[in-house]
Design a protein around this motif. Structure first.
Motif, PDB file in Angstrom:
ATOM      1  N   SER A  32       0.819  -1.211   0.000  1.00  0.00           N
ATOM      2  CA  SER A  32       0.000   0.000   0.000  1.00  0.00           C
ATOM      3  C   SER A  32       0.854   1.263   0.000  1.00  0.00           C
ATOM      4  CB  SER A  32      -0.961   0.012   1.191  1.00  0.00           C
ATOM      5  OG  SER A  32      -0.252   0.007   2.408  1.00  0.00           O
ATOM      6  N   ALA A  33       2.069   1.216   0.550  1.00  0.00           N
ATOM      7  CA  ALA A  33       2.940   2.394   0.569  1.00  0.00           C
ATOM      8  C   ALA A  33       4.384   1.963   0.772  1.00  0.00           C
ATOM      9  CB  ALA A  33       2.527   3.350   1.681  1.00  0.00           C
ATOM     10  N   ILE A  34       5.295   2.791   0.260  1.00  0.00           N
ATOM     11  CA  ILE A  34       6.736   2.595   0.444  1.00  0.00           C
ATOM     12  C   ILE A  34       7.303   3.919   0.919  1.00  0.00           C
ATOM     13  CG2 ILE A  34       8.944   2.067  -0.659  1.00  0.00           C
ATOM     14  CD1 ILE A  34       7.302   0.501  -2.779  1.00  0.00           C
ATOM     15  N   GLU A  35       8.057   3.874   2.003  1.00  0.00           N
ATOM     16  CA  GLU A  35       8.716   5.075   2.526  1.00  0.00           C
ATOM     17  C   GLU A  35      10.218   4.856   2.548  1.00  0.00           C
ATOM     18  OE1 GLU A  35       5.236   6.550   5.611  1.00  0.00           O
ATOM     19  OE2 GLU A  35       7.077   5.696   6.415  1.00  0.00           O
ATOM     20  N   ALA A  36      10.959   5.853   2.098  1.00  0.00           N
ATOM     21  CA  ALA A  36      12.419   5.850   2.190  1.00  0.00           C
ATOM     22  C   ALA A  36      12.802   7.108   2.955  1.00  0.00           C
ATOM     23  CB  ALA A  36      13.052   5.858   0.804  1.00  0.00           C
ATOM     24  N   GLY A  51      15.067  12.437  14.434  1.00  0.00           N
ATOM     25  CA  GLY A  51      14.985  13.556  13.513  1.00  0.00           C
ATOM     26  C   GLY A  51      14.987  13.037  12.088  1.00  0.00           C
ATOM     27  N   VAL A  52      14.158  13.615  11.250  1.00  0.00           N
ATOM     28  CA  VAL A  52      14.057  13.186   9.857  1.00  0.00           C
ATOM     29  C   VAL A  52      14.755  14.214   8.980  1.00  0.00           C
ATOM     30  CG1 VAL A  52      12.502  12.619   7.965  1.00  0.00           C
ATOM     31  CG2 VAL A  52      11.872  12.016  10.313  1.00  0.00           C
ATOM     32  N   HIS A  53      15.746  13.754   8.231  1.00  0.00           N
ATOM     33  CA  HIS A  53      16.462  14.641   7.310  1.00  0.00           C
ATOM     34  C   HIS A  53      15.873  14.558   5.902  1.00  0.00           C
ATOM     35  CE1 HIS A  53      19.527  16.657   5.041  1.00  0.00           C
ATOM     36  NE2 HIS A  53      19.740  15.554   4.346  1.00  0.00           N
ATOM     37  N   TYR A  54      15.543  13.349   5.456  1.00  0.00           N
ATOM     38  CA  TYR A  54      15.018  13.130   4.098  1.00  0.00           C
ATOM     39  C   TYR A  54      13.869  12.150   4.217  1.00  0.00           C
ATOM     40  CZ  TYR A  54      14.748  11.252  -0.646  1.00  0.00           C
ATOM     41  OH  TYR A  54      14.303  10.843  -1.872  1.00  0.00           O
ATOM     42  N   PHE A  55      12.801  12.397   3.451  1.00  0.00           N
ATOM     43  CA  PHE A  55      11.642  11.507   3.507  1.00  0.00           C
ATOM     44  C   PHE A  55      10.936  11.499   2.157  1.00  0.00           C
ATOM     45  CE2 PHE A  55       7.146  10.631   4.270  1.00  0.00           C
ATOM     46  CZ  PHE A  55       7.223   9.485   5.023  1.00  0.00           C
ATOM     47  N   GLN A  56      10.613  10.304   1.677  1.00  0.00           N
ATOM     48  CA  GLN A  56       9.824  10.155   0.454  1.00  0.00           C
ATOM     49  C   GLN A  56       8.828   9.025   0.675  1.00  0.00           C
ATOM     50  OE1 GLN A  56      11.786   8.572  -3.096  1.00  0.00           O
ATOM     51  NE2 GLN A  56      10.545   9.937  -4.340  1.00  0.00           N
ATOM     52  N   ARG A  57       7.545   9.295   0.386  1.00  0.00           N
ATOM     53  CA  ARG A  57       6.499   8.273   0.521  1.00  0.00           C
ATOM     54  C   ARG A  57       5.815   8.114  -0.832  1.00  0.00           C
ATOM     55  NH1 ARG A  57       3.058   5.937   4.534  1.00  0.00           N
ATOM     56  NH2 ARG A  57       0.956   5.586   3.742  1.00  0.00           N
ATOM     57  N   LEU A  58       5.673   6.860  -1.256  1.00  0.00           N
ATOM     58  CA  LEU A  58       5.016   6.551  -2.517  1.00  0.00           C
ATOM     59  C   LEU A  58       3.801   5.671  -2.248  1.00  0.00           C
ATOM     60  CD1 LEU A  58       8.168   5.650  -4.604  1.00  0.00           C
ATOM     61  CD2 LEU A  58       6.921   7.804  -4.622  1.00  0.00           C
ATOM     62  N   GLN A  72      16.345   1.225  -7.101  1.00  0.00           N
ATOM     63  CA  GLN A  72      15.804   2.575  -7.013  1.00  0.00           C
ATOM     64  C   GLN A  72      16.867   3.425  -6.326  1.00  0.00           C
ATOM     65  OE1 GLN A  72      12.607   2.995  -8.422  1.00  0.00           O
ATOM     66  NE2 GLN A  72      13.008   0.856  -8.925  1.00  0.00           N
ATOM     67  N   THR A  73      17.343   4.466  -6.978  1.00  0.00           N
ATOM     68  CA  THR A  73      18.424   5.283  -6.429  1.00  0.00           C
ATOM     69  C   THR A  73      17.882   6.614  -5.938  1.00  0.00           C
ATOM     70  OG1 THR A  73      20.004   4.276  -7.956  1.00  0.00           O
ATOM     71  CG2 THR A  73      20.657   6.354  -6.933  1.00  0.00           C
ATOM     72  N   LEU A  74      18.263   6.968  -4.716  1.00  0.00           N
ATOM     73  CA  LEU A  74      17.878   8.240  -4.114  1.00  0.00           C
ATOM     74  C   LEU A  74      19.135   8.920  -3.595  1.00  0.00           C
ATOM     75  CD1 LEU A  74      14.840   6.891  -2.075  1.00  0.00           C
ATOM     76  CD2 LEU A  74      14.743   8.133  -4.233  1.00  0.00           C
ATOM     77  N   SER A  75      19.080  10.231  -3.444  1.00  0.00           N
ATOM     78  CA  SER A  75      20.237  10.941  -2.898  1.00  0.00           C
ATOM     79  C   SER A  75      19.779  12.168  -2.123  1.00  0.00           C
ATOM     80  CB  SER A  75      21.206  11.350  -4.011  1.00  0.00           C
ATOM     81  OG  SER A  75      20.628  12.342  -4.828  1.00  0.00           O
ATOM     82  N   THR A  76      20.633  12.594  -1.223  1.00  0.00           N
ATOM     83  CA  THR A  76      20.378  13.794  -0.442  1.00  0.00           C
ATOM     84  C   THR A  76      21.719  14.385  -0.024  1.00  0.00           C
ATOM     85  OG1 THR A  76      19.208  14.699   1.474  1.00  0.00           O
ATOM     86  CG2 THR A  76      20.207  12.541   1.758  1.00  0.00           C
ATOM     87  N   ARG A  99      10.723   1.506   4.587  1.00  0.00           N
ATOM     88  CA  ARG A  99       9.568   0.861   5.228  1.00  0.00           C
ATOM     89  C   ARG A  99       8.530   0.559   4.157  1.00  0.00           C
ATOM     90  NH1 ARG A  99       8.104   1.549  10.842  1.00  0.00           N
ATOM     91  NH2 ARG A  99       9.725   3.117  10.783  1.00  0.00           N
ATOM     92  N   ILE A 100       8.037  -0.688   4.151  1.00  0.00           N
ATOM     93  CA  ILE A 100       7.025  -1.116   3.195  1.00  0.00           C
ATOM     94  C   ILE A 100       5.759  -1.459   3.975  1.00  0.00           C
ATOM     95  CG2 ILE A 100       6.412  -2.835   1.452  1.00  0.00           C
ATOM     96  CD1 ILE A 100       9.469  -3.167   0.991  1.00  0.00           C
TER      97      ILE A 100
END
Length: 121
Positions: A32-36, A51-58, A72-76, A99-100
């Motif tokens: 139902s959702a994927i969070e990185a 503390g959250v520095h980077y967050f993406q939810r799909l 899947q490549t992400l960067s910050t 988190r899935i």
């Protein structure tokens, strides 16, 4: 699975952190959702801080429209602080967390630690 690209023993403030993850052996229709995220947590006496520095939810079509068996490549860009710290009473740890969330209410979490700045004891 989480893999740090160009992994180093530690990263300095303002360095680029690149990471990738894949999802294997899981029916995409059951997600139902994927969070990185890139987070820091404290351990020690008293309560734990996060503390959250980077967050993406799909969710929805953003999930079904991809081939998750491919990386899947992400960067910050990492922040100035807080720096990783390994004291006797307090520890500050940095983590990459994926988190899935599954349709049945369960969730799967994987995380990979890394250090920011020079570790001090």
């Amino acid at each position: 699975m989480i893999e740090l690209l160009g992994f180093q023993p530690g990263y300095m403030p303002n360095d680029e952190l690149r990471f990738q993850f894949t999802i294997r052996d899981l029916d995409i229709e059951s997600i139902s959702a994927i969070e990185a995220s890139v987070v820091w947590v404290t351990d020690g006496k008293g309560s734990e801080d996060l503390g959250v520095h980077y967050f993406q939810r799909l969710t929805g079509e953003a999930i079904s429209g991809r081939d998750w068996s491919e990386s899947q490549t992400l960067s910050t860009i990492l922040p100035e602080s807080p720096l990783s710290y390994e004291g006797r009473l307090l520890k500050i740890r940095w983590l990459i967390r994926v988190r899935i969330y599954l349709n049945d209410g369960n969730e799967l979490v994987t995380q990979e630690p890394f250090s920011l700045g020079t570790k001090t004891s």
